[in-house]
Design a protein around this motif. Structure first.
Motif, mmCIF file in Angstrom:
data_model
loop_
_atom_site.group_PDB
_atom_site.id
_atom_site.type_symbol
_atom_site.label_atom_id
_atom_site.label_comp_id
_atom_site.label_asym_id
_atom_site.label_seq_id
_atom_site.Cartn_x
_atom_site.Cartn_y
_atom_site.Cartn_z
ATOM 1 N N LEU A 285 23.607 9.843 11.026
ATOM 2 C CA LEU A 285 23.688 11.147 11.690
ATOM 3 C C LEU A 285 22.320 11.574 12.212
ATOM 4 O O LEU A 285 22.192 12.047 13.346
ATOM 5 N N ASN A 286 21.299 11.409 11.385
ATOM 6 C CA ASN A 286 19.951 11.808 11.812
ATOM 7 C C ASN A 286 19.572 11.099 13.117
ATOM 8 O O ASN A 286 19.108 11.728 14.075
ATOM 9 N N ASN B 298 22.544 11.778 16.185
ATOM 10 C CA ASN B 298 22.590 13.178 16.630
ATOM 11 C C ASN B 298 21.435 13.463 17.583
ATOM 12 O O ASN B 298 21.634 14.013 18.666
ATOM 13 N N ALA C 2 20.374 20.880 18.270
ATOM 14 C CA ALA C 2 21.062 19.927 17.387
ATOM 15 C C ALA C 2 22.430 19.642 17.981
ATOM 16 O O ALA C 2 23.061 20.515 18.581
ATOM 17 N N GLY D 240 25.126 18.230 16.174
ATOM 18 C CA GLY D 240 26.192 18.600 15.259
ATOM 19 C C GLY D 240 27.279 17.558 15.079
ATOM 20 O O GLY D 240 28.400 17.892 14.697
ATOM 21 N N LYS E 242 40.839 15.299 6.591
ATOM 22 C CA LYS E 242 40.367 16.480 5.890
ATOM 23 C C LYS E 242 41.050 17.662 6.559
ATOM 24 O O LYS E 242 40.845 17.931 7.738
ATOM 25 N N ARG F 170 20.713 16.687 10.788
ATOM 26 C CA ARG F 170 20.629 17.315 12.104
ATOM 27 C C ARG F 170 19.192 17.444 12.600
ATOM 28 O O ARG F 170 18.945 18.012 13.648
ATOM 29 N N ASP G 47 36.258 23.512 -0.926
ATOM 30 C CA ASP G 47 37.000 23.838 0.302
ATOM 31 C C ASP G 47 37.511 22.652 1.094
ATOM 32 O O ASP G 47 37.706 22.754 2.307
ATOM 33 N N ASN H 133 26.915 26.343 5.517
ATOM 34 C CA ASN H 133 27.646 26.324 6.788
ATOM 35 C C ASN H 133 26.894 27.136 7.829
ATOM 36 O O ASN H 133 27.166 28.313 8.031
ATOM 37 N N THR I 128 20.726 22.806 9.538
ATOM 38 C CA THR I 128 20.408 22.751 10.967
ATOM 39 C C THR I 128 19.508 23.881 11.459
ATOM 40 O O THR I 128 18.509 23.655 12.130
#
Lengths: 497, 497
Positions: free
Chosen positions: A140-141, A144, A336, A338, A358, B172, B242, B302, B326
């Motif tokens: 991701l790093n 992104n 960013a 995301g 999910k 991020r 969650d 979040n 982020t």
């Protein structure tokens, strides 16, 4: 290129979130460490309110995976971690397991320079749960950020309408590699050069630059400073004219341009770095033309981005070359991307793949299950639609329906037989072995350029672009819907277990 | 810490803008390469519309300077560069000069963790012109970013009113070092921990993290997943509730919390990563309290930043720990600081220092000339004002007037004798030798905390802060005004030279 190896001393295996390690340990403890899983990395929305995204960063990912190894210093650091009661957090047997860990995943990915769209995977990782988890954060790093910057660069280059765009963001970039990776991604996105000499050396990107205000200020007069620069670089003179008074600076540049010409040399042009760029560039153009320098270029810089360049273009600013820094390398208006990395399947004890979703309160956030890939359909070299499909699904060449992953009422019927197709996820690693020939950075840059050409101009509009159609193949859509409904029911049923 | 040496393979001397090298060459050609100069690095406006900034990054700068050396691979790269006519761009004798170059500057700098204000130098470099120029870009790259992030972290921690703030921005962040340097700066700014294991290892920052949604999804039910996690880490359970249904997740966490308690263990808490954090945290708090878990922490994450945390605080959200990613590590609402590095004096042939200004159409952009430093005056441990003054200027303890560098009608009279004073620029290198004992990262973090305590709360307001007074000592103000007026006249006089 082996950037992570060339640049970094140490193994980068600890460049991950701590929870990947605690999960790895807990997987190992519960006997699930080697269970096979599939994860997909994707983003949910184009950056910059745009209509396209350019994938970048895979080359770093390849390096990262090839050097994926826990070294003794890494393990010593982990061995020192303590639990609340002072006992070691990780059992020695787990650290021994990590020390033996060999990268053994299958990785399939979109090639760098490919135009990509929301919800479709940029990269798919299939392998033991522990490895998949440990890879999440570094992938991701890397992806992104480089994808974000390649996209920003492409937008800026679209705004410049073919004029060269020079990237010089190093001084404002986010860290050392924030600069190096940005220079690389900016070049992929179409920039002509970088100011960052180290990026030039590491990646073979052309470097450019001439002089700063401090050069002028270190002399008694601007004219002296221009003359001294012309002595050193008679072939490379781009005079920065706005240290004291911009139009007076243009006069001095013309004087030195005439001196150069008397020696058979030609100045390249001037640079303006402040003030009203539309006004000063037009004035400077007129002065240069009248003085017999119609070919002298005017370079403009000062907090430019695609919006300001577009605006200057509509004002007929006489600018030939655009220098872009901060707004490009930090992706200032959206720093960013995301993208996320989500589990889409696990192999159960019988050896069958179980697709996973999910469930979220926001349907936008429900991932796409299973082992899926993406086909892009082309009609006469124009991309017409992308289809996300289960890899083992047969596709009827006479007709297929694709369904928007967010709004299932948006559907499109395609006749695959009429189109050329390209499968976007290509094999990069098979069981840990690299099976992909890395293209050169120039080839990647060419791919980005061709991919953008294949995209209709309505999708490339900088503001309010037309949405390119991307949909789930019908069967995948139904699988996803059923899993969501089941998952909600399932949790309720097991409430008392 | 020797981050650049520990982390990077190669010399970072080429991590600079190409124009620094072309200027270096032209200085060398014109015999000015060894001429002494003074440059100051400063910013013009607090980031985030705030009232303070926290300096960070000096430790990287020290490493950079200590490793400042052109290695053979660097010189080979430069030797291959060509002029328009195909001849080498740089003469071999210049490359030989670079190969012999020894860092020999004086560097004075504000210590990391110091609260700083616009226009006053963060760092001052005095030395041969060529070295000063080559250092410009890397110093800006390092200090711009780390200062930005330390400031952002301090703002977020102020909003959290003493609750722990966990940084988990790696996924991020802008590049590999964009993440590592951000973790370091975030810790300086007051964060309690990082998720980035490599940052933990390199800098000794505490690391934290438990598990992700993928952990839950890899099991058949959430309850099974919580149980398996509790097996592995009975002391460290923060359950992410969650994945499917948040309040149902809280029920499952309570069940496993009771199981843990029956074994003499206590769950630490739960984490909520989506949905309405005010609502769900209050509901979860009530459920946990009623079930006998009043000490279980509620961690929220979040897309949090200082504004959202402030808003949740005013809504009495029952959140004890804040996970921030982020928005912190990219400084999302303003991803670049925009500090600059300006020549303020050169030594002429007679050995006298000539102060320099860059005249600009915007008075905001005129730099402060000469060899200057900054004094902070304190009254009963509260900072009252900063004075920028010429180092060789005597200051009358009975009274001094400071004048705002932008608006000269804003003035303040101070009685230095009544105050405690601190000189902010401290010697770091003398003629290339390090003379500064580096504090530990914990000491730097403590300094930031104490510096913020010394600042009146009106300057720390997140929105519309009261401006802290920073001014030029009278004589410096007059010197600057005269130079500006002279420079404008001067250019006119020399027009025909």
């Amino acid at each position: 290129m082996k950037i992570t190896k060339d640049l970094y001393q140490s193994s980068l295996v600890l460049l991950t979130d701590f929870y990947q390690l605690t999960m790895a340990y807990a997987y190992w403890k519960s006997g699930k460490g080697e269970q096979e899983a599939v994860f997909n990395l994707f983003f949910r929305k184009h950056p910059f309110e745009g209509g396209f995204t350019i994938a970048a960063g895979l080359d770093y990912v390849i390096d990262f995976c090839r050097n994926f190894k826990f070294e003794s210093a890494d393990l010593e650091y982990l061995a020192e971690m303590k639990s609340q009661d002072g006992s070691p957090l990780f059992e020695p047997a787990f650290l021994a397991y990590l020390s033996q860990l060999q990268f053994s995943c299958d990785i399939d990915a979109v090639e760098e320079g490919t135009v990509v769209f929301p919800n479709a995977p940029l990269i798919r990782v299939k392998g033991p749960l522990i490895q998949c988890q440990l890879l999440e954060t570094p992938l991701l790093n890397i992806l992104n950020f480089q994808t974000l910057i390649a996209t920003k660069a492409a937008r800026i280059n679209l705004a410049a309408q073919g004029d060269p765009v020079l990237e010089f963001g190093l001084r404002r970039a986010q860290g050392i590699d924030g600069a190096l990776a940005a220079s690389r991604a900016a070049y992929i996105g179409g920039c002509a050069s970088t100011s960052n000499v180290m990026a030039g050396k590491l990646f073979g990107i052309p470097v450019s630059g001439t002089h700063a205000h401090s050069w002028i200020m270190s002399f008694d007069t601007e004219l002296e400073a221009f003359k001294a620069y012309a002595e050193a670089f008679p072939d490379q003179c781009v005079f920065l004219v706005d240290t004291y008074d911009t139009l007076h600076g243009v006069k001095n540049a013309i004087k030195v341009g005439e001196m150069l010409r008397s020696k058979g040399k030609e100045m390249i042009g001037i640079r303006i770095d402040s003030g009203d760029l539309a006004y000063f560039s037009s004035q400077a153009r007129q002065m240069l033309d009248e003085a017999g320098f119609p070919d002298a270029k005017i370079v403009a810089s000062n907090d430019l981005d695609e919006q300001i360049i577009s605006s200057l273009k509509t004002q007929d600013a006489a600018i030939n070359v655009w220098g872009v820094g901060t707004k490009l390398v930090t992706a200032f208006d959206q720093p960013a991307l995301g993208a996320v990395y989500k589990l889409s399947a696990v192999k159960n004890e019988n050896g069958d793949w179980e697709p996973k979703v999910k469930v979220s309160q926001q349907s936008l956030k429900i991932n796409i299950p299973g082992l899926h890939n993406v086909k892009r359909y082309y009609s006469q070299d124009k991309a017409v639609a992308d289809m996300i499909y289960l890899e083992d699904q047969e596709i009827d060449p006479r007709g297929v329906v694709i369904i928007d992953p967010i709004d299932p009422t948006r559907r499109k019927r395609l006749m695959p037989a009429f189109y050329k197709e390209e499968i976007l996820l290509k094999p990069i690693f098979k069981q840990g072995e690299k099976v992909y020939d890395r293209p050169s950075l120039t080839q990647i840059r060419d791919r980005a350029s061709k991919q953008l050409e294949a995209l209709d101009k309505t999708h490339k509009r900088l503001v309010n672009p037309h949405l390119y159609p991307v949909g789930l193949e019908e069967n995948l859509h139904h699988l996803r819907m059923n899993l969501v409904l089941n998952a909600k029911k399932f949790e309720g049923e097991h409430e008392e277990s």
